[in-house]
Enzyme design. Structure first.
Site, PDB file in Angstrom:
ATOM      1  N   CYS A  42       1.021  -1.249  -0.162  1.00  0.00           N
ATOM      2  CA  CYS A  42       0.262   0.176   0.346  1.00  0.00           C
ATOM      3  C   CYS A  42       0.962   1.265  -0.216  1.00  0.00           C
ATOM      4  O   CYS A  42       0.507   2.079  -0.626  1.00  0.00           O
ATOM      5  CB  CYS A  42      -0.982   0.026   1.014  1.00  0.00           C
ATOM      6  SG  CYS A  42      -1.860   1.350   1.136  1.00  0.00           S
ATOM      7  N   CYS A  47      -1.167   1.416  -3.691  1.00  0.00           N
ATOM      8  CA  CYS A  47      -2.308   2.892  -2.747  1.00  0.00           C
ATOM      9  C   CYS A  47      -1.565   4.109  -3.494  1.00  0.00           C
ATOM     10  O   CYS A  47      -2.216   5.130  -3.917  1.00  0.00           O
ATOM     11  CB  CYS A  47      -3.241   2.802  -2.014  1.00  0.00           C
ATOM     12  SG  CYS A  47      -3.902   0.884  -1.574  1.00  0.00           S
ATOM     13  N   LYS A  50       0.501   5.577  -6.124  1.00  0.00           N
ATOM     14  CA  LYS A  50      -0.297   5.497  -7.013  1.00  0.00           C
ATOM     15  C   LYS A  50      -1.584   6.685  -6.624  1.00  0.00           C
ATOM     16  O   LYS A  50      -2.177   6.684  -8.456  1.00  0.00           O
ATOM     17  CB  LYS A  50      -1.200   3.942  -6.968  1.00  0.00           C
ATOM     18  CG  LYS A  50      -2.232   3.721  -7.750  1.00  0.00           C
ATOM     19  CD  LYS A  50      -3.739   3.762  -8.407  1.00  0.00           C
ATOM     20  CE  LYS A  50      -4.224   3.754  -6.546  1.00  0.00           C
ATOM     21  NZ  LYS A  50      -4.875   2.477  -6.977  1.00  0.00           N
ATOM     22  N   TYR A 184      -8.670  -3.433 -11.674  1.00  0.00           N
ATOM     23  CA  TYR A 184      -7.903  -2.354 -11.481  1.00  0.00           C
ATOM     24  C   TYR A 184      -6.613  -1.790 -11.367  1.00  0.00           C
ATOM     25  O   TYR A 184      -7.159  -1.058 -12.061  1.00  0.00           O
ATOM     26  CB  TYR A 184      -7.702  -2.871  -9.953  1.00  0.00           C
ATOM     27  CG  TYR A 184      -8.686  -3.174  -8.154  1.00  0.00           C
ATOM     28  CD1 TYR A 184      -9.811  -1.976  -7.895  1.00  0.00           C
ATOM     29  CD2 TYR A 184      -9.729  -4.633  -8.569  1.00  0.00           C
ATOM     30  CE1 TYR A 184     -10.455  -2.090  -7.191  1.00  0.00           C
ATOM     31  CE2 TYR A 184     -10.863  -4.465  -7.965  1.00  0.00           C
ATOM     32  CZ  TYR A 184     -11.170  -3.609  -7.066  1.00  0.00           C
ATOM     33  OH  TYR A 184     -12.286  -3.772  -6.218  1.00  0.00           O
ATOM     34  N   GLU A 188      -6.032   2.403 -13.787  1.00  0.00           N
ATOM     35  CA  GLU A 188      -5.758   3.006 -13.272  1.00  0.00           C
ATOM     36  C   GLU A 188      -4.596   3.311 -14.160  1.00  0.00           C
ATOM     37  O   GLU A 188      -4.028   4.505 -13.749  1.00  0.00           O
ATOM     38  CB  GLU A 188      -5.810   2.224 -11.809  1.00  0.00           C
ATOM     39  CG  GLU A 188      -6.462   2.592 -10.909  1.00  0.00           C
ATOM     40  CD  GLU A 188      -6.557   1.602  -9.743  1.00  0.00           C
ATOM     41  OE1 GLU A 188      -7.903   2.035  -7.920  1.00  0.00           O
ATOM     42  OE2 GLU A 188      -5.851   1.628  -9.187  1.00  0.00           O
ATOM     43  N   ASP A 309      -3.664 -10.122   2.205  1.00  0.00           N
ATOM     44  CA  ASP A 309      -3.501 -10.245   1.184  1.00  0.00           C
ATOM     45  C   ASP A 309      -2.418 -11.627   0.808  1.00  0.00           C
ATOM     46  O   ASP A 309      -3.256 -12.384   0.141  1.00  0.00           O
ATOM     47  CB  ASP A 309      -2.420  -9.316  -0.007  1.00  0.00           C
ATOM     48  CG  ASP A 309      -3.351  -8.199  -0.314  1.00  0.00           C
ATOM     49  OD1 ASP A 309      -4.188  -8.287   0.121  1.00  0.00           O
ATOM     50  OD2 ASP A 309      -2.209  -7.042  -0.451  1.00  0.00           O
ATOM     51  N   HIS A 442     -26.627  20.628  -2.669  1.00  0.00           N
ATOM     52  CA  HIS A 442     -27.019  21.430  -3.509  1.00  0.00           C
ATOM     53  C   HIS A 442     -26.043  22.380  -3.929  1.00  0.00           C
ATOM     54  O   HIS A 442     -25.741  22.661  -2.698  1.00  0.00           O
ATOM     55  CB  HIS A 442     -28.166  21.960  -3.873  1.00  0.00           C
ATOM     56  CG  HIS A 442     -28.619  22.674  -5.009  1.00  0.00           C
ATOM     57  ND1 HIS A 442     -28.834  21.274  -6.305  1.00  0.00           N
ATOM     58  CD2 HIS A 442     -28.742  23.418  -5.499  1.00  0.00           C
ATOM     59  CE1 HIS A 442     -28.814  22.144  -6.940  1.00  0.00           C
ATOM     60  NE2 HIS A 442     -29.098  23.512  -7.123  1.00  0.00           N
ATOM     61  N   GLU A 447     -25.868  14.300  -4.222  1.00  0.00           N
ATOM     62  CA  GLU A 447     -27.211  14.375  -3.843  1.00  0.00           C
ATOM     63  C   GLU A 447     -28.473  14.118  -5.360  1.00  0.00           C
ATOM     64  O   GLU A 447     -29.480  13.196  -5.005  1.00  0.00           O
ATOM     65  CB  GLU A 447     -28.016  16.394  -4.260  1.00  0.00           C
ATOM     66  CG  GLU A 447     -27.662  17.223  -6.048  1.00  0.00           C
ATOM     67  CD  GLU A 447     -28.227  18.016  -5.745  1.00  0.00           C
ATOM     68  OE1 GLU A 447     -29.512  18.383  -5.805  1.00  0.00           O
ATOM     69  OE2 GLU A 447     -27.893  19.230  -6.765  1.00  0.00           O
TER      70      GLU A 447
HETATM   71  P1  NDP Z   1      -7.470  -8.749 -10.813  1.00  0.00           P
HETATM   72  O1  NDP Z   1      -7.604  -9.611  -9.850  1.00  0.00           O
HETATM   73  O2  NDP Z   1      -8.185  -6.839 -10.486  1.00  0.00           O
HETATM   74  O3  NDP Z   1      -7.068  -8.268 -12.046  1.00  0.00           O
HETATM   75  C1  NDP Z   1      -6.514  -8.673 -12.746  1.00  0.00           C
HETATM   76  C2  NDP Z   1      -6.644  -9.314 -13.922  1.00  0.00           C
HETATM   77  O4  NDP Z   1      -6.283  -9.276 -15.022  1.00  0.00           O
HETATM   78  C3  NDP Z   1      -8.292  -9.004 -14.987  1.00  0.00           C
HETATM   79  O5  NDP Z   1      -8.440  -8.400 -15.764  1.00  0.00           O
HETATM   80  C4  NDP Z   1      -8.194 -10.581 -15.495  1.00  0.00           C
HETATM   81  O6  NDP Z   1      -9.015 -10.874 -16.129  1.00  0.00           O
HETATM   82  C5  NDP Z   1      -6.125 -10.805 -15.570  1.00  0.00           C
HETATM   83  N1  NDP Z   1      -6.064 -11.819 -15.807  1.00  0.00           N
HETATM   84  C6  NDP Z   1      -5.799 -12.479 -15.070  1.00  0.00           C
HETATM   85  N2  NDP Z   1      -5.101 -13.932 -15.300  1.00  0.00           N
HETATM   86  C7  NDP Z   1      -4.515 -13.739 -17.168  1.00  0.00           C
HETATM   87  C8  NDP Z   1      -3.922 -14.418 -18.032  1.00  0.00           C
HETATM   88  N3  NDP Z   1      -3.254 -15.130 -17.853  1.00  0.00           N
HETATM   89  N4  NDP Z   1      -3.300 -13.706 -19.483  1.00  0.00           N
HETATM   90  C9  NDP Z   1      -4.338 -12.065 -18.859  1.00  0.00           C
HETATM   91  N5  NDP Z   1      -5.403 -12.208 -18.751  1.00  0.00           N
HETATM   92  C10 NDP Z   1      -5.293 -12.135 -17.062  1.00  0.00           C
HETATM   93  O7  NDP Z   1      -5.678  -7.790 -10.108  1.00  0.00           O
HETATM   94  P2  NDP Z   1      -4.967  -6.437  -9.707  1.00  0.00           P
HETATM   95  O8  NDP Z   1      -4.323  -7.705 -10.356  1.00  0.00           O
HETATM   96  O9  NDP Z   1      -5.567  -5.540 -10.898  1.00  0.00           O
HETATM   97  O10 NDP Z   1      -5.420  -6.504  -8.528  1.00  0.00           O
HETATM   98  C11 NDP Z   1      -5.018  -7.120  -7.635  1.00  0.00           C
HETATM   99  C12 NDP Z   1      -6.317  -6.480  -5.945  1.00  0.00           C
HETATM  100  O11 NDP Z   1      -5.588  -6.133  -5.429  1.00  0.00           O
HETATM  101  C13 NDP Z   1      -7.545  -6.446  -6.650  1.00  0.00           C
HETATM  102  O12 NDP Z   1      -8.181  -6.827  -6.852  1.00  0.00           O
HETATM  103  C14 NDP Z   1      -7.176  -5.766  -5.086  1.00  0.00           C
HETATM  104  O13 NDP Z   1      -8.494  -6.309  -4.804  1.00  0.00           O
HETATM  105  C15 NDP Z   1      -6.373  -5.233  -5.382  1.00  0.00           C
HETATM  106  N6  NDP Z   1      -6.363  -3.628  -5.774  1.00  0.00           N
HETATM  107  C16 NDP Z   1      -7.247  -1.854  -5.039  1.00  0.00           C
HETATM  108  C17 NDP Z   1      -7.112  -1.351  -5.591  1.00  0.00           C
HETATM  109  C18 NDP Z   1      -7.889  -0.188  -5.499  1.00  0.00           C
HETATM  110  O14 NDP Z   1      -8.260  -0.601  -4.507  1.00  0.00           O
HETATM  111  N7  NDP Z   1      -8.239   1.247  -5.587  1.00  0.00           N
HETATM  112  C19 NDP Z   1      -6.707  -0.850  -6.489  1.00  0.00           C
HETATM  113  C20 NDP Z   1      -5.752  -2.004  -7.206  1.00  0.00           C
HETATM  114  C21 NDP Z   1      -5.550  -3.301  -6.348  1.00  0.00           C
HETATM  115  P3  NDP Z   1     -10.606 -12.408 -16.378  1.00  0.00           P
HETATM  116  O15 NDP Z   1     -11.174 -11.236 -15.818  1.00  0.00           O
HETATM  117  O16 NDP Z   1     -10.740 -12.642 -17.595  1.00  0.00           O
HETATM  118  O17 NDP Z   1      -9.926 -13.123 -14.941  1.00  0.00           O
END
Ligand code: NDP
Length: 463
Positions: A42, A47, A50, A184, A188, A309, A442, A447
């Site tokens: 984080c 977080c 970022k 995510y 982002e 995590d 407002h 709102e």
């Molecule tokens: P996510 O699980 O959110 O997304 C992973 C993405 O990668 C999905 O779109 C998935 O596709 C794709 N994917 C997975 N495996 C493959 C593959 N082998 N080849 C191609 N594409 C693939 O993971 P992130 O790494 O973005 O983030 C991890 C976690 O961290 C999040 O779930 C969230 O909980 C946390 N996080 C929170 C944030 C916030 O609160 N703002 C910011 C960043 C992270 P598919 O959908 O098809 O499975």
């Protein structure tokens, strides 16, 4: 048997630091090992840096829209990547210092070292080359970005790509960026680099990004990305990545070869358990390498717990902190407390933001709720003079029988700031009538949440 410590925490991220500090404040003799930098994902490479990058990226639109409000900006505003990175690094170092200081003040012994299990109550410190013992142990080692790209097999060239670990340390700003993933992190950083002036292509294997979010919101985000000029390639995956001179070439399953400066892999994260030797302590791992825990964050070894995590439950900082506090209640205050995962708000810090608390329409229907749906889409006041053709979308998912609001979804400026307060309302079981009875503030975008009077449609679960 006597132990060196009452609690040994492995990992100095949000969960580990909070648990160590609170256990020490409760009178326990606590040590914590962190091999990298205090603060974890984080603070150090997630977080916080970022969000600073998100802020940096949003100035470009503000500069563009300022003339609508009477401002004239002489010359073209320039972004200095090095200056920004140096300022960001200074702030991260300051926060890291605060984390360390908080632990020291609480009396926690800090080891800047990697700790691995030697037996159920003993940890080996790799740099110090010595053993320490503890009555209880907390695994809070977090997770890391995966590089295992490709749905059916790991593709060649993955090591040429960067992940969200390296992206915070690039020496120069890439002008053409490919981002792989549709979650995510992918969304982002796609917006961050776009806002900073790079040409961005998002390569996502599915039919639309943000799987698991409400379908209407996913549509709104996709439409917004394309309207802003981000290239979004759907049903698309890399088959090979190669370096040619200064450039990277990514071949896709669409038969295209895309040339770029950097490829960011944001395709999920994997738990940091592989080198911990948890088997020596009788700690069971799950299919993805996550530490398997019960409702109280206890592992298969009764005196060893895990939070955050590394357990692959909900990957969010405030959840890890909540789990840590429940762990201290359970293990050190004789007050067994289960983490409560109800109504966890979350936001994707795209521009604008997508924020949500509660259920999507699809999830509510899947759980057997008949739903009333309320939707609003409007042009935010800010953008009337600014001239930017953006819209804010809001959606309420309401239980048709009880009137309880099951989900609030906002895609628009400041959505994350708004959703936090909505989370309180949902937690208290607010109904649509409670929303309607609440006087609007407002003029705000928020709102709209309390002025949506006309139902868009009702739906019953299938079957
Ligand atoms: P996510 O699980 O959110 O997304 C992973 C993405 O990668 C999905 O779109 C998935 O596709 C794709 N994917 C997975 N495996 C493959 C593959 N082998 N080849 C191609 N594409 C693939 O993971 P992130 O790494 O973005 O983030 C991890 C976690 O961290 C999040 O779930 C969230 O909980 C946390 N996080 C929170 C944030 C916030 O609160 N703002 C910011 C960043 C992270 P598919 O959908 O098809 O499975």
């Amino acid at each position: 048997m006597t132990f060196d410590y009452d609690l040994f925490v492995i990992g100095g991220g949000s969960g580990g630091v909070r648990a160590a500090r609170m256990a020490a404040e409760a009178g326990a003799r606590v040590a914590l090992a962190e091999e990298y930098r205090m603060g974890g994902t984080c603070v150090i490479r997630g977080c916080i840096p970022k969000k600073l990058m998100v802020y940096a990226s949003q100035f470009s639109e503000n500069f563009m829209d300022a003339p609508g409000y009477g401002w004239s900006i002489s010359g073209t505003p320039r972004f200095d990547w090095s200056a920004f990175m140096a300022n960001k690094d200074r702030e991260i170092a300051r926060l890291e210092g605060l984390y360390t200081q908080a632990l020291q003040t609480a009396g926690v012994t800090i080891f800047s070292d990697r700790a691995i299990f030697a037996d159920p109550h003993t940890l080996f410190l790799l740099n110090d080359e010595r053993k320490v013992t503890a009555e209880k142990i907390l695994i809070a080692t977090g997770n890391r970005p995966t590089r295992e790209m490709g749905t059916t097999h790991i593709i060649p060239g993955g090591d040429l790509c960067i992940t969200s670990n390296e992206v915070f340390h690039l020496e120069t700003m890439p002008k053409r960026v490919l981002v792989a993933g549709g979650g995510y992190i992918a969304l982002e950083f796609a917006h961050i680099f776009h806002g900073l002036g790079a040409h961005v292509s998002l390569v996502y294997r599915g039919e639309k990004p943000l799987r698991g979010f409400d379908d209407d919101m996913r549509d709104a985000v996709l439409e917004s990305m394309r309207a802003r000029g981000l290239e979004v390639l759907l049903g698309c995956e890399f088959t090979k990545v190669q370096r040619r001179g200064d450039q990277l070439h990514a071949e896709t399953n669409h038969g295209a070869v895309i040339e770029c400066d950097q490829i960011l892999l944001a395709i999920g994260r994997q738990p940091n358990t592989d080198a911990l030797h948890v088997e020596k302590a009788g700690v069971e791992l799950g299919m993805k390498g996550e530490v398997v825990v019960d409702d109280y964050s206890r592992t298969s070894a009764a005196h060893i717990y895990a939070v955050g995590d590394v357990t692959n439950r909900v990957q969010l900082t405030p959840v890890a902190i909540h789990e840590a506090m429940c762990f201290v209640e359970t293990a050190f205050k004789n007050n067994p407390t289960k983490p409560d995962y109800g109504h966890v708000p979350s936001a994707v810090f795209t521009t604008p933001e997508l924020a949500v608390v509660g259920m999507s329409e699809e999830k509510a229907l899947g759980m057997g709720h008949s739903v009333d749906i309320y939707k609003a889409s409007f042009r935010p006041l800010l953008h009337t003079l600014g001239g930017r053709p953006v819209r804010t979308s809001m959606k309420l998912v309401v239980d048709a029988k009880t009137g309880q609001v099951l989900g609030v979804h906002i895609f628009g400026d400041h959505a994350a700031e708004i959703i936090q307060a909505a989370a309180v309302a949902l937690r208290l079981g607010a109904t649509k009538k409670d929303f309607d009875r609440t006087i609007a503030l407002h003029p705000t975008a928020a709102e709209e949440l309390v002025t949506m009077r006309t139902k868009s449609y009702s739906k019953a679960p299938a079957g």
